[in-house]
Design a protein around this motif. Structure first.
Motif, PDB file in Angstrom:
ATOM      1  N   ALA A 229       0.817  -1.214   0.000  1.00 11.91           N
ATOM      2  CA  ALA A 229       0.000   0.000   0.000  1.00 11.91           C
ATOM      3  C   ALA A 229       0.852   1.265   0.000  1.00 11.91           C
ATOM      4  CB  ALA A 229      -0.932   0.012   1.207  1.00 11.91           C
ATOM      5  N   VAL A 230       2.072   1.174   0.519  1.00 12.83           N
ATOM      6  CA  VAL A 230       2.954   2.338   0.634  1.00 12.83           C
ATOM      7  C   VAL A 230       3.692   2.537  -0.684  1.00 12.83           C
ATOM      8  CG1 VAL A 230       4.962   3.316   1.817  1.00 12.83           C
ATOM      9  CG2 VAL A 230       3.209   2.062   3.118  1.00 12.83           C
ATOM     10  N   LYS A 231       3.512   3.712  -1.315  1.00 11.27           N
ATOM     11  CA  LYS A 231       4.069   3.965  -2.642  1.00 11.27           C
ATOM     12  C   LYS A 231       5.338   4.804  -2.623  1.00 11.27           C
ATOM     13  CE  LYS A 231       0.510   1.743  -4.109  1.00 11.27           C
ATOM     14  NZ  LYS A 231       0.669   0.308  -4.473  1.00 11.27           N
ATOM     15  N   GLY A 232       5.660   5.403  -1.491  1.00 12.67           N
ATOM     16  CA  GLY A 232       6.864   6.211  -1.396  1.00 12.67           C
ATOM     17  C   GLY A 232       7.113   6.581   0.053  1.00 12.67           C
ATOM     18  N   LEU A 233       8.314   7.122   0.319  1.00 10.39           N
ATOM     19  CA  LEU A 233       8.689   7.443   1.689  1.00 10.39           C
ATOM     20  C   LEU A 233       9.238   8.871   1.773  1.00 10.39           C
ATOM     21  CD1 LEU A 233       9.797   4.269   1.021  1.00 10.39           C
ATOM     22  CD2 LEU A 233      10.023   4.342   3.506  1.00 10.39           C
ATOM     23  N   LEU A 274       6.931  18.769  -1.872  1.00 11.87           N
ATOM     24  CA  LEU A 274       5.966  17.682  -1.727  1.00 11.87           C
ATOM     25  C   LEU A 274       5.077  17.496  -2.954  1.00 11.87           C
ATOM     26  CD1 LEU A 274       4.683  17.899   1.967  1.00 11.87           C
ATOM     27  CD2 LEU A 274       5.990  16.048   0.896  1.00 11.87           C
ATOM     28  N   GLU A 275       4.784  18.576  -3.644  1.00  9.52           N
ATOM     29  CA  GLU A 275       3.876  18.463  -4.789  1.00  9.52           C
ATOM     30  C   GLU A 275       4.475  17.590  -5.888  1.00  9.52           C
ATOM     31  OE1 GLU A 275       1.097  21.245  -7.713  1.00  9.52           O
ATOM     32  OE2 GLU A 275       2.285  22.161  -6.110  1.00  9.52           O
ATOM     33  N   ALA A 276       5.752  17.816  -6.202  1.00  3.08           N
ATOM     34  CA  ALA A 276       6.410  16.994  -7.224  1.00  3.08           C
ATOM     35  C   ALA A 276       6.504  15.544  -6.766  1.00  3.08           C
ATOM     36  CB  ALA A 276       7.799  17.552  -7.527  1.00  3.08           C
ATOM     37  N   PHE A 277       6.750  15.335  -5.474  1.00  2.00           N
ATOM     38  CA  PHE A 277       6.815  13.973  -4.950  1.00  2.00           C
ATOM     39  C   PHE A 277       5.449  13.309  -5.033  1.00  2.00           C
ATOM     40  CE2 PHE A 277       6.741  10.919  -1.364  1.00  2.00           C
ATOM     41  CZ  PHE A 277       7.786  10.101  -1.763  1.00  2.00           C
ATOM     42  N   ARG A 278       4.395  14.059  -4.712  1.00  2.00           N
ATOM     43  CA  ARG A 278       3.036  13.520  -4.841  1.00  2.00           C
ATOM     44  C   ARG A 278       2.766  13.083  -6.279  1.00  2.00           C
ATOM     45  NH1 ARG A 278      -1.699  16.669  -5.295  1.00  2.00           N
ATOM     46  NH2 ARG A 278      -0.425  17.811  -6.828  1.00  2.00           N
ATOM     47  N   ASP A 279       3.157  13.918  -7.239  1.00  2.00           N
ATOM     48  CA  ASP A 279       2.943  13.576  -8.642  1.00  2.00           C
ATOM     49  C   ASP A 279       3.741  12.335  -9.028  1.00  2.00           C
ATOM     50  OD1 ASP A 279       1.324  15.785  -8.787  1.00  2.00           O
ATOM     51  OD2 ASP A 279       2.832  17.067  -9.745  1.00  2.00           O
ATOM     52  N   GLN A 280       4.948  12.210  -8.494  1.00  2.00           N
ATOM     53  CA  GLN A 280       5.797  11.058  -8.805  1.00  2.00           C
ATOM     54  C   GLN A 280       5.170   9.756  -8.326  1.00  2.00           C
ATOM     55  OE1 GLN A 280       9.586  11.096  -6.818  1.00  2.00           O
ATOM     56  NE2 GLN A 280      10.372   9.315  -7.929  1.00  2.00           N
ATOM     57  N   VAL A 281       4.736   9.715  -7.059  1.00  2.00           N
ATOM     58  CA  VAL A 281       4.187   8.465  -6.540  1.00  2.00           C
ATOM     59  C   VAL A 281       2.807   8.184  -7.117  1.00  2.00           C
ATOM     60  CG1 VAL A 281       5.548   8.534  -4.420  1.00  2.00           C
ATOM     61  CG2 VAL A 281       3.286   9.608  -4.457  1.00  2.00           C
ATOM     62  N   LEU A 283       1.767   9.047 -10.215  1.00  2.00           N
ATOM     63  CA  LEU A 283       1.989   8.561 -11.586  1.00  2.00           C
ATOM     64  C   LEU A 283       2.506   7.137 -11.560  1.00  2.00           C
ATOM     65  CD1 LEU A 283       2.138   9.048 -14.632  1.00  2.00           C
ATOM     66  CD2 LEU A 283       4.438  10.006 -14.293  1.00  2.00           C
ATOM     67  N   ARG A 284       3.399   6.845 -10.644  1.00  2.00           N
ATOM     68  CA  ARG A 284       3.952   5.493 -10.533  1.00  2.00           C
ATOM     69  C   ARG A 284       2.858   4.497 -10.182  1.00  2.00           C
ATOM     70  NH1 ARG A 284       6.445   2.316  -6.432  1.00  2.00           N
ATOM     71  NH2 ARG A 284       8.191   1.063  -7.220  1.00  2.00           N
ATOM     72  N   THR A 285       1.962   4.896  -9.277  1.00  2.00           N
ATOM     73  CA  THR A 285       0.860   4.020  -8.887  1.00  2.00           C
ATOM     74  C   THR A 285      -0.078   3.766 -10.057  1.00  2.00           C
ATOM     75  OG1 THR A 285       0.959   4.839  -6.612  1.00  2.00           O
ATOM     76  CG2 THR A 285      -1.060   3.731  -7.289  1.00  2.00           C
ATOM     77  N   SER A 286      -0.387   4.831 -10.805  1.00  2.00           N
ATOM     78  CA  SER A 286      -1.284   4.695 -11.951  1.00  2.00           C
ATOM     79  C   SER A 286      -0.669   3.813 -13.026  1.00  2.00           C
ATOM     80  CB  SER A 286      -1.590   6.084 -12.536  1.00  2.00           C
ATOM     81  OG  SER A 286      -2.219   6.901 -11.570  1.00  2.00           O
ATOM     82  N   THR A 287       0.649   3.934 -13.238  1.00  2.00           N
ATOM     83  CA  THR A 287       1.323   3.125 -14.246  1.00  2.00           C
ATOM     84  C   THR A 287       1.309   1.658 -13.885  1.00  2.00           C
ATOM     85  OG1 THR A 287       2.786   4.983 -14.795  1.00  2.00           O
ATOM     86  CG2 THR A 287       3.505   2.784 -15.458  1.00  2.00           C
TER      87      THR A 287
END
Length: 292
Positions: A229-233, A274-281, A283-287
């Motif tokens: 469930a955890v997508k990033g730290l 945090l905003e760029a990190f939110r987008d990163q995780v 997008l990674r989750t959606s992919t």
């Protein structure tokens, strides 16, 4: 004998030490100011130190004229002078402080230290024995429930950092609000059951030689990084705390999910990274979900 108790939202055994002092029948003093005021006082006195140190100093100064102050002892990371010897180092930096007594916030030696503290404050073994017996129930009240790892329509991220930072609202409240406003579900390392965190830390290379604070940080990061469930730290570093920054940098390098190292100052509310990190995780989750 007038004794100050350093109130801390991060202290697991704060209620135990408060009960123990009451049973010793010493006069107990607590700071009658807000956390924000304490942080401001500490920052004026030690402007170049971490907000964790500043907050503790402000609370001590706000106690006024007391004979001694019980100070929760936090586990240290490598090269961490403050947590290794806070009660010795602070009086060297600030003159006129009352006697500071470090007390453990967990572990197997709490009652052993409590006995020493009680005898030091009262010089009455009978009173100390009675206080130990009556306060003992407080040792069993440490939170043990695991936090929820998911929340509807939100991506989950772990937040790893010192308990003395993340469990103090005046220090981490802005970070918590920022994560919430970005639509992330944050799971905080200090909220994990302590026994599970320490058990996971045993996987650390040469774990026996690594300081306790760094083992605890690694254990919480590794435990949460292993959850699907955890997508990033997010690794939260108290500003001006080089030792913790170095430790969290080492730990982040061992993770196999996106990470963000983030400086946190007291009262800080804006975290543009945090905003760029939110987008990163996100997008990674959606992919990953689309590939599945």
């Amino acid at each position: 004998m007038k004794v100050g108790l350093l109130n801390s939202g991060a202290a697991r055994l704060g209620a135990y030490w408060a009960a123990f002092l009451r049973e010793l029948e010493v006069e107990v003093e607590t700071a009658a100011i807000t956390d924000a005021e304490a942080l401001e006082i500490g920052a004026q006195s030690l402007p170049g130190e971490s907000p964790v140190v500043q907050l503790a100093l402000g609370r001590i100064l706000a106690l006024g004229r007391v004979d001694a102050v019980l100070v929760p002892q936090w586990s240290a990371v490598s090269g961490d002078a403050w947590n290794e010897a806070f009660t010795e180092l602070l009086p060297r930096r600030i003159s006129g402080l009352p006697t500071l007594i470090a007390v453990p916030d967990g572990g197997d030696h709490v009652e052993e230290v409590a006995t020493e503290v009680g005898l030091r404050l009262t010089r009455n073994a009978g009173v100390v024995r009675r206080a130990l017996e009556r306060a003992r129930l407080g040792l069993g009240r440490v939170r043990a429930d695991a936090p929820a790892l998911s929340r509807a329509s939100r991506v989950t991220v772990a937040v790893i950092g010192p308990r003395a930072l993340l469990d103090e609202d005046v220090l981490s409240g802005g970070l918590r609000g920022a994560l919430e406003s970005l639509g992330l579900h944050a799971v905080y390392g200090p909220d994990l059951p302590v026994n599970e965190t320490l058990q996971r830390a045993e996987r650390m290379e040469n774990a026996a030689k690594v300081p306790a604070g760094e083992r605890e940080l690694f254990g919480s990061a590794s435990l949460l990084a292993g959850k699907s469930a955890v997508k990033g730290l997010v690794f939260a570093v108290p500003r001006h705390d080089g030792a913790t920054r170095a430790a969290l940098t080492r730990i982040a390098g061992k993770m196999h999910k996106p990470t963000l190292l983030l400086d946190v100052a007291g009262g800080q509310a804006d975290f543009p990274e945090l905003e760029a990190f939110r987008d990163q995780v996100t997008l990674r989750t959606s992919t990953v979900e689309s590939e599945a």
